[in-house]
Motif scaffolding. Sequence first.
Motif, PDB file in Angstrom:
ATOM      1  N   THR D  18       6.507   0.194  19.446  1.00  0.00           N
ATOM      2  CA  THR D  18       6.362   0.447  20.906  1.00  0.00           C
ATOM      3  C   THR D  18       6.416   1.898  20.819  1.00  0.00           C
ATOM      4  O   THR D  18       5.621   2.697  21.566  1.00  0.00           O
ATOM      5  CB  THR D  18       7.353  -0.052  20.924  1.00  0.00           C
ATOM      6  N   ALA D  19       7.659   2.504  20.364  1.00  0.00           N
ATOM      7  CA  ALA D  19       7.307   3.909  20.561  1.00  0.00           C
ATOM      8  C   ALA D  19       6.177   4.258  20.241  1.00  0.00           C
ATOM      9  O   ALA D  19       5.660   6.099  20.488  1.00  0.00           O
ATOM     10  CB  ALA D  19       9.179   4.786  20.096  1.00  0.00           C
ATOM     11  N   TYR D  20       6.612   4.829  19.012  1.00  0.00           N
ATOM     12  CA  TYR D  20       4.792   4.565  18.072  1.00  0.00           C
ATOM     13  C   TYR D  20       3.506   4.584  18.629  1.00  0.00           C
ATOM     14  O   TYR D  20       2.436   5.576  20.039  1.00  0.00           O
ATOM     15  CB  TYR D  20       5.032   4.512  16.884  1.00  0.00           C
ATOM     16  N   ALA D  21       3.650   3.635  19.510  1.00  0.00           N
ATOM     17  CA  ALA D  21       2.588   2.883  20.106  1.00  0.00           C
ATOM     18  C   ALA D  21       1.766   3.715  21.537  1.00  0.00           C
ATOM     19  O   ALA D  21       1.309   4.362  21.514  1.00  0.00           O
ATOM     20  CB  ALA D  21       2.069   1.519  20.400  1.00  0.00           C
ATOM     21  N   GLU D  22       3.626   3.448  22.035  1.00  0.00           N
ATOM     22  CA  GLU D  22       2.838   4.884  22.878  1.00  0.00           C
ATOM     23  C   GLU D  22       2.568   5.779  22.723  1.00  0.00           C
ATOM     24  O   GLU D  22       1.387   6.431  23.847  1.00  0.00           O
ATOM     25  CB  GLU D  22       4.454   5.241  23.811  1.00  0.00           C
ATOM     26  N   ARG D  23       2.744   6.560  22.272  1.00  0.00           N
ATOM     27  CA  ARG D  23       2.327   8.001  21.834  1.00  0.00           C
ATOM     28  C   ARG D  23       1.202   7.715  21.494  1.00  0.00           C
ATOM     29  O   ARG D  23      -0.288   8.467  21.594  1.00  0.00           O
ATOM     30  CB  ARG D  23       3.170   9.104  20.686  1.00  0.00           C
ATOM     31  N   LYS D  24       0.533   6.817  20.549  1.00  0.00           N
ATOM     32  CA  LYS D  24      -1.370   6.538  20.492  1.00  0.00           C
ATOM     33  C   LYS D  24      -2.020   6.221  21.097  1.00  0.00           C
ATOM     34  O   LYS D  24      -2.848   6.997  21.486  1.00  0.00           O
ATOM     35  CB  LYS D  24      -0.569   5.849  19.127  1.00  0.00           C
ATOM     36  N   VAL D  25      -1.455   5.232  21.722  1.00  0.00           N
ATOM     37  CA  VAL D  25      -2.171   5.065  23.235  1.00  0.00           C
ATOM     38  C   VAL D  25      -2.269   6.018  24.434  1.00  0.00           C
ATOM     39  O   VAL D  25      -3.843   5.665  24.406  1.00  0.00           O
ATOM     40  CB  VAL D  25      -1.466   3.958  24.122  1.00  0.00           C
ATOM     41  N   THR D  36      -0.640  12.753  13.807  1.00  0.00           N
ATOM     42  CA  THR D  36      -1.280  12.001  12.495  1.00  0.00           C
ATOM     43  C   THR D  36      -0.281  13.006  11.452  1.00  0.00           C
ATOM     44  O   THR D  36      -0.257  12.831  10.061  1.00  0.00           O
ATOM     45  CB  THR D  36      -2.728  12.820  12.573  1.00  0.00           C
ATOM     46  N   GLU D  37       1.157  13.778  11.037  1.00  0.00           N
ATOM     47  CA  GLU D  37       1.043  14.437  10.577  1.00  0.00           C
ATOM     48  C   GLU D  37       2.245  13.299   9.099  1.00  0.00           C
ATOM     49  O   GLU D  37       2.050  13.583   8.114  1.00  0.00           O
ATOM     50  CB  GLU D  37       2.169  15.444  10.914  1.00  0.00           C
ATOM     51  N   THR D  38       3.048  12.767   9.681  1.00  0.00           N
ATOM     52  CA  THR D  38       4.366  11.835   9.166  1.00  0.00           C
ATOM     53  C   THR D  38       3.664  10.432   9.006  1.00  0.00           C
ATOM     54  O   THR D  38       3.659   9.658  10.147  1.00  0.00           O
ATOM     55  CB  THR D  38       5.697  11.971  10.135  1.00  0.00           C
ATOM     56  N   GLY D  39       3.594  10.736   7.738  1.00  0.00           N
ATOM     57  CA  GLY D  39       2.873   9.218   7.020  1.00  0.00           C
ATOM     58  C   GLY D  39       1.329   9.064   7.869  1.00  0.00           C
ATOM     59  O   GLY D  39       0.785  10.128   8.479  1.00  0.00           O
ATOM     60  N   PRO D  40       1.328   8.046   6.920  1.00  0.00           N
ATOM     61  CA  PRO D  40      -0.657   7.658   7.005  1.00  0.00           C
ATOM     62  C   PRO D  40      -0.413   7.905   9.069  1.00  0.00           C
ATOM     63  O   PRO D  40       0.207   6.778   9.419  1.00  0.00           O
ATOM     64  CB  PRO D  40      -0.909   7.108   6.700  1.00  0.00           C
ATOM     65  N   HIS D  41      -1.506   8.411   9.299  1.00  0.00           N
ATOM     66  CA  HIS D  41      -1.644   8.149  10.477  1.00  0.00           C
ATOM     67  C   HIS D  41      -0.307   8.534  11.479  1.00  0.00           C
ATOM     68  O   HIS D  41      -0.443   8.335  12.230  1.00  0.00           O
ATOM     69  CB  HIS D  41      -2.406   6.613  11.249  1.00  0.00           C
ATOM     70  N   GLY D  42      -0.105   9.140  10.789  1.00  0.00           N
ATOM     71  CA  GLY D  42       1.858   9.380  11.405  1.00  0.00           C
ATOM     72  C   GLY D  42       2.327   8.572  11.947  1.00  0.00           C
ATOM     73  O   GLY D  42       3.068   7.808  12.885  1.00  0.00           O
ATOM     74  N   ILE D  43       2.304   6.832  11.449  1.00  0.00           N
ATOM     75  CA  ILE D  43       3.320   5.437  11.318  1.00  0.00           C
ATOM     76  C   ILE D  43       4.626   6.567  11.611  1.00  0.00           C
ATOM     77  O   ILE D  43       5.872   4.776  12.266  1.00  0.00           O
ATOM     78  CB  ILE D  43       3.002   4.911  10.605  1.00  0.00           C
ATOM     79  N   LEU D  44       5.509   6.687  10.693  1.00  0.00           N
ATOM     80  CA  LEU D  44       6.109   7.535  10.284  1.00  0.00           C
ATOM     81  C   LEU D  44       7.339   8.165  11.462  1.00  0.00           C
ATOM     82  O   LEU D  44       7.785   8.945  11.542  1.00  0.00           O
ATOM     83  CB  LEU D  44       6.925   7.677   9.436  1.00  0.00           C
ATOM     84  N   GLN D  45       6.443   8.664  12.730  1.00  0.00           N
ATOM     85  CA  GLN D  45       6.778   9.215  13.727  1.00  0.00           C
ATOM     86  C   GLN D  45       8.072   9.170  14.608  1.00  0.00           C
ATOM     87  O   GLN D  45       9.028   9.823  14.609  1.00  0.00           O
ATOM     88  CB  GLN D  45       5.301   9.796  14.377  1.00  0.00           C
TER      89      GLN D  45
END
Lengths: 729, 104, 209, 367, 174
Positions: D18-25, D36-45
């Motif tokens: 959710t915390a990741y989705a918050e930033r992406k959305v 975008t940097e950590t992991g593909p599409h930044g999923i490890l952010q």
Amino acid sequence: MNQVAAPLLTPEQNSLALWALLVLVLPLIAGGLLLLFGKKLTRQGDWLAIAATGLAFFLSLYLFFQVWEKQAVHVTWPWFQLATGNTSIISFTTGVYLDNLAVLMLVIVTFISLLVQVFSVIYMHGEWRYHHYFGYLGIFTFSMLGIVLSDNLLLLFIFWELVGFSSYLLIGFWYEKDAAVLAGKKAFLFNRVGDIGFLFGIFLLYTYFHTFDLILLKNAIASGVNQGNNFLFPAITGQADAITLSYTWLTLAGLGIFCGCVGKSAQFPLQVWLPDAMEGPTPVSSLIHAATMVAAGVYLLSRCFPFFTEDALLVIAIIGGLTALLGALAATAQYDIKKILAFSTISQLGYMVMGMGVGAHDASLLHLVTHAFFKASLFLNAGIVIHAMHHAAHEFSDEHSDVQDIRNMGGFRKILPFTFYAYIPAAAALVGLPLFSGFLSKDAILTGAWGWAGFKSQNGNLLYYVIPVFAFGSVLLTGFYMAKHCFYIFFGESKLYKEPELLRENKTAEASGLLLVPVAILAVLSLAFFFSLNPFNYAGSWVMQGVSWQKLLMEQPGLSGGLLPAITTYLHEASYISLATAILSILLAVVGIWLGWLSYKKAVAAGGLSTITAPTSGFSRLAYRHFYLDAFYEKVIINPFMRLSGGAAAFDKNFIDYSLNTFAKIMVVLAKLIGWVDRWLVDGTVHLLVKVAGVTGKLGRFMQNGKVQSYYIFSLLGLILLFLYILAF
Amino acid sequence: MNNIPLIPVLLLGAVLFCLGILAVITKRHAIVVLMGIELIFNAANLNLVAFNRHQPDLMQGQVFSVFVMVIAAAESAVALAIILKVYSYFKTVNLDQIRHETDV
Amino acid sequence: MKEYISSRYNNSFFSVVGALLKGMQLTLQHFFRANKRREPTYVSDPNYFKQPEGLVTLTYPYESLPVPEVGRYRLHNEIDDCIVCDLCAKICPVNCIEIESIKATEDIGITSDGTKKRLHAAVFNIDLAKCCYCGLCTTVCPTDCLTMTKVYDFPETDIKNMIYHFTDLSPEQAQEKRQKYEQQQAEITEAKAAALRAKQEATRDKGNI
Amino acid sequence: MLALILCIVFLLLLVIVTAYAERKVAAFIQDRVGPTETGPHGILQSVMDVVKLLQKEDIIPSAADKRLFALAPIVMFAAVLAGFAVIPITPSAIASGAYLGVFYLLAIISLDVIGLLMAGWGSNNKYAVLGAMRSVGQIVSYEIPAGLAVLSVVMICQSLDLQEISFQQGILMNQFAGLENEVNYLFGLKALDLDVTHVGGITTWNIVRMPFLFIAFIIYFISSLAECNRAPFDIPEAESELVAGFHVEYSGFRFAALFLAEYSMMVLVSLVAVVLFLGSWNTPLPNIGSVQLATWTTGTPGALTGHLWGAFWLLAKTVLLLYTQIWIRWTYPRLRVDQLMHLCWKVFTPIMLVLVLLAGLWRLWMI
Amino acid sequence: MSLVLIFFYVFGFLAIASAAFMLATKNVLYAAFGLLVTLLSLAAIFILLFADFVAITQLMVYVGGVLVLILFGVMLSNQVQGRAVQSESVNGISGGLVASAIFGGLAYLILSADYLLPEGITVADAAPANTKSSIIAIGIRLITNFALPFEVASLILLIALMGAAYISTEDKHE
């Protein structure tokens, strides 16, 4: 329980009950729609409200012709159930009860409501929240219809509270005005006071009879046997054994229910909310005072008539008589066009309640019906007059004159002739002049009161005659204040606005047709012919026939036992009473009118139509201030509480503290004395005594240090002493 | 045997009750006094529930402990309102200081 | 305040809810358009103004907007064409160009536009950390050897690396050239001195005669 | 026990996502790309954020009340985590099948308030105290409409057990002990005489069983936004006035705990909304005649299929609600305090009182 | 020693310890948190006594309501910037004497009273097995046998609400 409560119903009865429910919900639906979407509709949806009420009226008429003098429909449905732990399940039913009284009230309520709404179209035109107003009216009508249709006390109480709530909305409709807000609040709170009693009455009845159903209650009570100070009731549904109830508790239950009536029907001592309720729009006053809210109390008395013991009825009669007199007295000193009518309403309600109390059950209901028409008419007339005054005040940009003060009016007979001619029958009916409806009903009540007093005083106690004397006194006063009302408004010449055209809608019409038509209809209905073919004989009235206690209560007068038949018989024997009442009441009314004319002439001659000053002479000031009842409540209820708490504090400080201080002082003095003796006599053992006395004194002071926590310690020491006592023994 | 004997519970209640009394007596801060009162309420509640455990047929104990909580909630609301009013008037909630202020 | 607002806006329940829903719809539209991306095209591209929707961010190191041919960013000196005239250093408003020249012993070559080169550049340093990209140096350069290129992405972790060295001489070579020049100067000085001495001797001889 | 561990791990994972989705959305709504940097599409952010926060020095301001300051994040996190215990994940997996589940949840959420007050006061910072006071005032106020919304559901379902409420909302109803003979009617109207007990799907969800519950759901959802201090009710953390509210002094792993508690709270209220209103772990697809969509997408309770389908549906609905929360946050501006309280006390509370009454009447007369 | 009994003693000790901490600490806020722990331990003990509804009500009313109110009261009645929220003790000796005397009396009474309870009763063990929770029984009792106290309690709550609201409103006339 269901088997008992729901006998086999014919399909016709079922459909009648469903029609009745439709009548009930129509105003609610219209009101709800208006409140939610009113702003979106064309003309803010007033047509919707009127159409719904009109439909309800015609349905009521249909029900009336189906039920009146033909049948009584009682349909019940299971409402909810309560499990009582390990024992059985208690079921509650709800339902519709249609008898003569109910359908009569249905017709009146919907009819008056319809007329008032039509009237309001013009009167409230351009009002901000116009649709809210009609919405509130719908909810109000719904609540009142609910009271009329309920067959059990619990549901009735729910609608009873709804009426209180919606009247609060309506009275405080102009909530921008502080006075309106206060009036709404006051009405609400005073009603609550009565309702607490009502609730306790309901609870008492439920505790004894385990049902809220009016019909079951009535049957249960009717089967009671009087055993001196107790009543023996055979086993009723859900109850294993026969029960014996004391007379006192039953009286208290009846008085509890009467409390509800006292609040809602503005009886002494809770009547003070009603004059203030004039802050609401005038059509609202008309609705509240004519057919709905205040009539609800009388309706309740009629419904619960079997539950009143003889002593309860006596209290009701006294309260009613007192209210009638006080209301009329207060009305004589008022100058506000609506306030006079308000006090008149209090007085007339006093009549009705007194009628109930003296056993003139049917006369009371007749008066309820006739009063509904002529009082609605009077209020609507007053509305037209106020409307006209506002119109003129607006033209003059006059914001300082009180447009509701009758001393500012005059000469409207020429300016608003139609209104005048509509006003006269209604006023005459209120005064009780023959040929008008009020005469019939008032005469009936007066006869009943006289008959009751005569019957009761057969044992020589003439005090019972006080009630009829009150009633006749009120007749005189009614003539007096209505005459004043009429002369001030319609005779002489306009005091404030010299150009009569300004008071009219336009050159040709004095007011809009939508204002005049309801008034005209109501004026016609104030004639006696509609209620009795012989305008001098109330006994022949079809209303009286329909709502007589034999019909309504099925020959079961209930706890008051043989009182009603006895009075009937007594009246039959002393037939002169009826005639004497009629003559006396007409005479008193005429004298009242004459006195009113004199008073008006005197005022005009003195040029004393000053609008600023309040009456100065002793009695009229008393009456103008409504016998200082408001101030009385302020003094008796509110101030004593303040004083009581102040007194408690003062007691704590002046008495307890003082006495302990004195105690400490005495101790010190004692110690000093001993010290003196010691110093001058012997030392040795005496020194010890001095020490002891000193310690005692210190202890006294220490205990008295003003710290709440120390006091707490000392009180706990008491607990410890208790422990020690237990330990010791 | 998942049953707690009655006596220890009652003794626990007694201890809490006395601690509550101690708080009421010894504390100067009005709010701490209030906390002591809450403790006393709780001790009473504990007794009610304990008795209910041993005589559960009508659930009086639990029902009344619920009522006690209702009363406690009402009491604390009113008491805190009073304390805040006192604070805004005297600028202190120290009971002794308030006493001196009022002792004119 | 309250009256003002209520008079300006339609505050009825449905219009408020409608407005709220409208806002939600707007953001949702943007959310769903996130599958589109802006292409890194230059303004001259016909597609440039036809991308009103979608994400506007470019993931920079991996993609970037193209730079026009005439981009004026990092300075570059074509040292082969440079005659080390020092004009650029003189005009520079921020003194970011440092030049040290050594006179050559002979002509060392011809620039591409035909000018003779007579000076060696012992030091030709441009401190791009100081440079303000005004371009004055390029306008005064007589041989057009100093130019601005389109490279704009040249960050460094050490600021010393921002000083660009353009000279083609290593310090040893520069030392050698300097010695050569000094030697030549010394020779010339000696030759002059010899000539002078000879002249003086000749004069003295004449006087003697 | 297994269910407990699974739940905690699963839900923490959900929180991180959710915390990741918050930033992406947020990025997508604002036409950006987001991490975008950590992991593909930044999923490890989010993971990286947490790791970064855990590595940081634990700073406690010298003027702060150290014990309160240190305890507050733990209290908050524990309170929210305790709430997850009674959430049913699948027909047979629930960490703790408390019979008083709903009641317990309401009580637990109020524990959160204590942690907030500790954090605000312990920081010895006026912004923190102000933020905590605002937050507590807001949470306590909005507990009333939210509690009333829950109450209306409880009145309809006649149970406080979340698992029982879940079972009532699907075709498995008669398999629950005590509900063997219950019947679901469409819209709860016996008069319509449409027995949907075995149709299941969306027709047995609470918002359909009693259509007025849809309003209750909306009000619950908005109130839950206020209880999580989410935009547009984020005045306790209002950046422009209070810097960051009660957690302005926090850093390092204590901030991480607060952050996780806040996002766990979001997940918790969304789960509760799904369980109470949106059919819990039940499929939205109804059985239509012989096309047994509901039966096919329910699986066998207790077996692996039952677990997987149940968890899938529950999480799918929860994720949808979480997305809505984020979506709302990036759409609306912050409310003023007076508007907030006006909304709660003068709009939601009266509406909910009426709805509770309606729910009672519905239960009495209709079902 | 069954597990339940062990838990009871643990929580009982916790309750007493935190109540004692509440008494001992000078910081009003710490006292409030000491009370919090006492309340939570008591809730746990309620659960051990098969009173789950009361336990959760305890959480809701005391922890979520009363304690928050108290904390609010502490924060509102002390300046944030001023001295720490301190509270001195008075009447230490007399209070201690009185409290210990009362405890002695209570303990004596508790230990010496004859409760007429069947030791190792079966009713209490059977009751929770019948119903999953005490809430059904409590609910039924509340609206039947205890309807009047229930209504009176609601009245008291209403009055307290109005009273508290009235007391805490700003007095505009002064």
